[in-house]
Design a protein around this motif. Sequence first.
Motif, PDB file in Angstrom:
ATOM      1  N   THR A   4       4.097   2.876 -14.357  1.00  0.00           N
ATOM      2  CA  THR A   4       3.711   3.903 -13.383  1.00  0.00           C
ATOM      3  C   THR A   4       2.192   4.026 -13.298  1.00  0.00           C
ATOM      4  O   THR A   4       1.612   4.111 -12.211  1.00  0.00           O
ATOM      5  CB  THR A   4       4.321   5.254 -13.769  1.00  0.00           C
ATOM      6  OG1 THR A   4       5.749   5.124 -13.831  1.00  0.00           O
ATOM      7  CG2 THR A   4       3.951   6.329 -12.756  1.00  0.00           C
ATOM      8  N   GLY A   5       1.527   4.009 -14.467  1.00  0.00           N
ATOM      9  CA  GLY A   5       0.066   4.126 -14.480  1.00  0.00           C
ATOM     10  C   GLY A   5      -0.616   2.960 -13.790  1.00  0.00           C
ATOM     11  O   GLY A   5      -1.538   3.151 -12.979  1.00  0.00           O
TER      12      GLY A   5
ATOM     13  N   THR B  74     -18.306  -2.075  -8.333  1.00  0.00           N
ATOM     14  CA  THR B  74     -18.718  -1.602  -9.661  1.00  0.00           C
ATOM     15  C   THR B  74     -18.151  -0.213  -9.942  1.00  0.00           C
ATOM     16  O   THR B  74     -17.616   0.054 -11.034  1.00  0.00           O
ATOM     17  CB  THR B  74     -20.254  -1.579  -9.753  1.00  0.00           C
ATOM     18  OG1 THR B  74     -20.759  -2.901  -9.538  1.00  0.00           O
ATOM     19  CG2 THR B  74     -20.703  -1.089 -11.122  1.00  0.00           C
ATOM     20  N   ASN B  75     -18.262   0.679  -8.957  1.00  0.00           N
ATOM     21  CA  ASN B  75     -17.718   2.034  -9.131  1.00  0.00           C
ATOM     22  C   ASN B  75     -16.207   1.999  -9.279  1.00  0.00           C
ATOM     23  O   ASN B  75     -15.634   2.756 -10.087  1.00  0.00           O
ATOM     24  CB  ASN B  75     -18.113   2.905  -7.936  1.00  0.00           C
ATOM     25  CG  ASN B  75     -19.600   3.163  -7.865  1.00  0.00           C
ATOM     26  OD1 ASN B  75     -20.306   3.125  -8.886  1.00  0.00           O
ATOM     27  ND2 ASN B  75     -20.120   3.439  -6.678  1.00  0.00           N
ATOM     28  N   LEU B  76     -15.556   1.115  -8.497  1.00  0.00           N
ATOM     29  CA  LEU B  76     -14.093   1.012  -8.583  1.00  0.00           C
ATOM     30  C   LEU B  76     -13.658   0.551  -9.974  1.00  0.00           C
ATOM     31  O   LEU B  76     -12.751   1.143 -10.576  1.00  0.00           O
ATOM     32  CB  LEU B  76     -13.595   0.046  -7.513  1.00  0.00           C
ATOM     33  CG  LEU B  76     -12.084  -0.256  -7.539  1.00  0.00           C
ATOM     34  CD1 LEU B  76     -11.277   1.011  -7.280  1.00  0.00           C
ATOM     35  CD2 LEU B  76     -11.736  -1.327  -6.517  1.00  0.00           C
TER      36      LEU B  76
ATOM     37  N   ILE C 169      -3.083   0.241  -8.786  1.00  0.00           N
ATOM     38  CA  ILE C 169      -2.991  -0.766  -7.726  1.00  0.00           C
ATOM     39  C   ILE C 169      -2.939  -0.086  -6.358  1.00  0.00           C
ATOM     40  O   ILE C 169      -3.591  -0.525  -5.398  1.00  0.00           O
ATOM     41  CB  ILE C 169      -1.768  -1.663  -7.938  1.00  0.00           C
ATOM     42  CG1 ILE C 169      -1.940  -2.497  -9.216  1.00  0.00           C
ATOM     43  CG2 ILE C 169      -1.532  -2.570  -6.730  1.00  0.00           C
ATOM     44  CD1 ILE C 169      -0.737  -3.325  -9.585  1.00  0.00           C
ATOM     45  N   LYS C 170      -2.197   1.020  -6.270  1.00  0.00           N
ATOM     46  CA  LYS C 170      -2.141   1.755  -5.008  1.00  0.00           C
ATOM     47  C   LYS C 170      -3.519   2.299  -4.645  1.00  0.00           C
ATOM     48  O   LYS C 170      -3.897   2.317  -3.471  1.00  0.00           O
ATOM     49  CB  LYS C 170      -1.131   2.899  -5.124  1.00  0.00           C
ATOM     50  CG  LYS C 170       0.311   2.447  -5.213  1.00  0.00           C
ATOM     51  CD  LYS C 170       1.244   3.635  -5.374  1.00  0.00           C
ATOM     52  CE  LYS C 170       2.695   3.175  -5.489  1.00  0.00           C
ATOM     53  NZ  LYS C 170       3.623   4.323  -5.707  1.00  0.00           N
TER      54      LYS C 170
ATOM     55  N   ILE D 258      -5.742  -2.276   2.222  1.00  0.00           N
ATOM     56  CA  ILE D 258      -4.962  -3.521   2.202  1.00  0.00           C
ATOM     57  C   ILE D 258      -3.474  -3.180   2.357  1.00  0.00           C
ATOM     58  O   ILE D 258      -2.924  -2.417   1.565  1.00  0.00           O
ATOM     59  CB  ILE D 258      -5.192  -4.298   0.899  1.00  0.00           C
ATOM     60  CG1 ILE D 258      -6.657  -4.701   0.776  1.00  0.00           C
ATOM     61  CG2 ILE D 258      -4.298  -5.520   0.846  1.00  0.00           C
ATOM     62  CD1 ILE D 258      -6.997  -5.386  -0.506  1.00  0.00           C
ATOM     63  N   GLN D 259      -2.866  -3.733   3.380  1.00  0.00           N
ATOM     64  CA  GLN D 259      -1.450  -3.516   3.615  1.00  0.00           C
ATOM     65  C   GLN D 259      -0.715  -4.837   3.479  1.00  0.00           C
ATOM     66  O   GLN D 259      -1.125  -5.847   4.055  1.00  0.00           O
ATOM     67  CB  GLN D 259      -1.229  -2.936   5.015  1.00  0.00           C
ATOM     68  CG  GLN D 259      -2.008  -1.645   5.255  1.00  0.00           C
ATOM     69  CD  GLN D 259      -1.870  -1.152   6.668  1.00  0.00           C
ATOM     70  OE1 GLN D 259      -0.944  -1.548   7.376  1.00  0.00           O
ATOM     71  NE2 GLN D 259      -2.774  -0.297   7.093  1.00  0.00           N
ATOM     72  N   GLU D 260       0.332  -4.824   2.737  1.00  0.00           N
ATOM     73  CA  GLU D 260       1.094  -6.052   2.560  1.00  0.00           C
ATOM     74  C   GLU D 260       1.890  -6.381   3.824  1.00  0.00           C
ATOM     75  O   GLU D 260       2.422  -5.497   4.489  1.00  0.00           O
ATOM     76  CB  GLU D 260       2.048  -5.915   1.370  1.00  0.00           C
ATOM     77  CG  GLU D 260       1.316  -5.761   0.040  1.00  0.00           C
ATOM     78  CD  GLU D 260       2.278  -5.694  -1.120  1.00  0.00           C
ATOM     79  OE1 GLU D 260       3.488  -5.691  -0.871  1.00  0.00           O
ATOM     80  OE2 GLU D 260       1.800  -5.657  -2.266  1.00  0.00           O
ATOM     81  N   ALA D 261       1.941  -7.653   4.156  1.00  0.00           N
ATOM     82  CA  ALA D 261       2.678  -8.088   5.340  1.00  0.00           C
ATOM     83  C   ALA D 261       4.006  -8.700   4.920  1.00  0.00           C
ATOM     84  O   ALA D 261       4.347  -9.819   5.256  1.00  0.00           O
ATOM     85  CB  ALA D 261       1.855  -9.090   6.136  1.00  0.00           C
TER      86      ALA D 261
END
Length: 528
Positions: A336-337, A227-229, A342-343, A351-354
């Motif tokens: 960019t925004g 919710t905060n996110l 997303i970052k 979360i790191q992409e594989a």
Amino acid sequence: MASADLRQELGCSICLNIYTDPVMLRCGHNFCRVCIDRVLDTQEGSGGYSCPECREEFQDRPALHRNITLRNIVETFRSTQTDQQETEIFCTYCIHFPVPAVKSCLHCEASLCDNHLRVHSKSPEHVLTDPSTSMEKRKCSVHRELLKYYCPADAACICVSCRLVGDHQGHKVEMLDEAAEKKTHKLRNVLQKLTAEREETEKRVQSLQEDMINVQEKSSGLTEEVTNLFRDLRRQLEDLEKRVLSEISRQEAHLSLSLSDMIQQLEIKEEELAMEIDDIEDLCNMTDPLTVLQESDTWDLCDTEHGDNEDRERLDELLHDGRSLDVAGISHTLHTGVSDMIKEVNACYNIQEAADILLDVNTAYNNLQISDDMKTVSRSDKKQNRPETPKRFQDYSQILGSRRFPSGRHYWEVDVSNSEWWAVGMCYPSIDRRGKKSYIGDNRKSWGLYRYYRSCTVMHDSYKIRLPYNISSNRVRVYLDYEAGQLSFYDMCDPIRHLYTFTTSFTEPLHAALWLGDGGSIKISGGN
């Protein structure tokens, strides 16, 4: 006896029952309200009233005063009597008041209080037991004799006649006490097992309750976090929207001003040209040659053409530089925004992409073919003649990914559209490379999701769980949360469906693992 004496003291002298709503006359005697009202009604018109107990006379109808103390005593006594009647056995010979029995005589089929027990016969046929209401059950239904033996062959309690001349003649029998002791011993063993099972069940219930509390707490915390996110993302989106719209408005205002200025200059130029055209047309319509020649000195056609070219070039340059919005710049600001948001989400959930998962050819079974990009594996009847290494699987058509996952959260996907018989999962690098224990999921060092022709199964440490549904899409996602000790599988249908989650404590880095059971192929890909 004390109970009987108390009951006698609490009895109404009119109805001879225990007081109901007791009231008191001025003389001090107590009666049921209904009872004394009825008596006073009969005395009405006789010239006076009197107490039924002491005959004290009253000139006027006496007032009835509720005896609260007596009423409380009566209610307490009634509740006590109810409990006794439900739990106690009363003397058969005390017919006036209920007196608790202390023994029952099986021969007389009667219960006895202390007083009647003193005068009861002491002869052997009078068998005394604890107070009981089921004395009939202690006698043989055929011979009407006391039950003294137990026949294990028929699982029945029998009398002496049953043993000597009845259906149980010749059977090995036991005394009731001995048989009861044996059965009690067995029951204690059963009780011990049931108690242990109940304790184990209670522990499991408690463990599940703790798990439920943990799930609820984690759900509550995650709900608040998400919710905060989203609140922060909405704020950032609103800020980004305002910034982009403001930039669009700014460019629009700047371009509109430039275009207005150019339009104004062109309109002035248009008016000047119109006036010149009118003058030239008038001159062309003149018939006097002298006038035409004299007036022609006021126009220099070459200069006019040169000026027109300069004005046109300047206007074309202005139009080329600023006649359209900077869509590329606006798109860059948007991209960019959104990328920054997303970052932020990825950083928040670690979360790191594989995306760099490649197949390790040094682990591949020799009947497996690997694509040039090291992403696709297919099974072939032709051996590849690769060198035998300690890392290579020798007995199963399996292959590992080259990337190690020692921590963090990661996900990767597999395209399974070209195979009906496959397995995806993860394993430790120390997994055996030959023998039965090298099979993915058939040991403690690997976890796998299998599909065998429309049937899905998960397996770890040789323990299989068949899933209630099949894969409905062509892609399977594997999600790893190393620190949480969770390895999850998802069907990438719409919406995404959770298939199963293994929960453990990882002790080594993990590698992607694939198994292929038919001639098809599967393709590994990174997270998006």
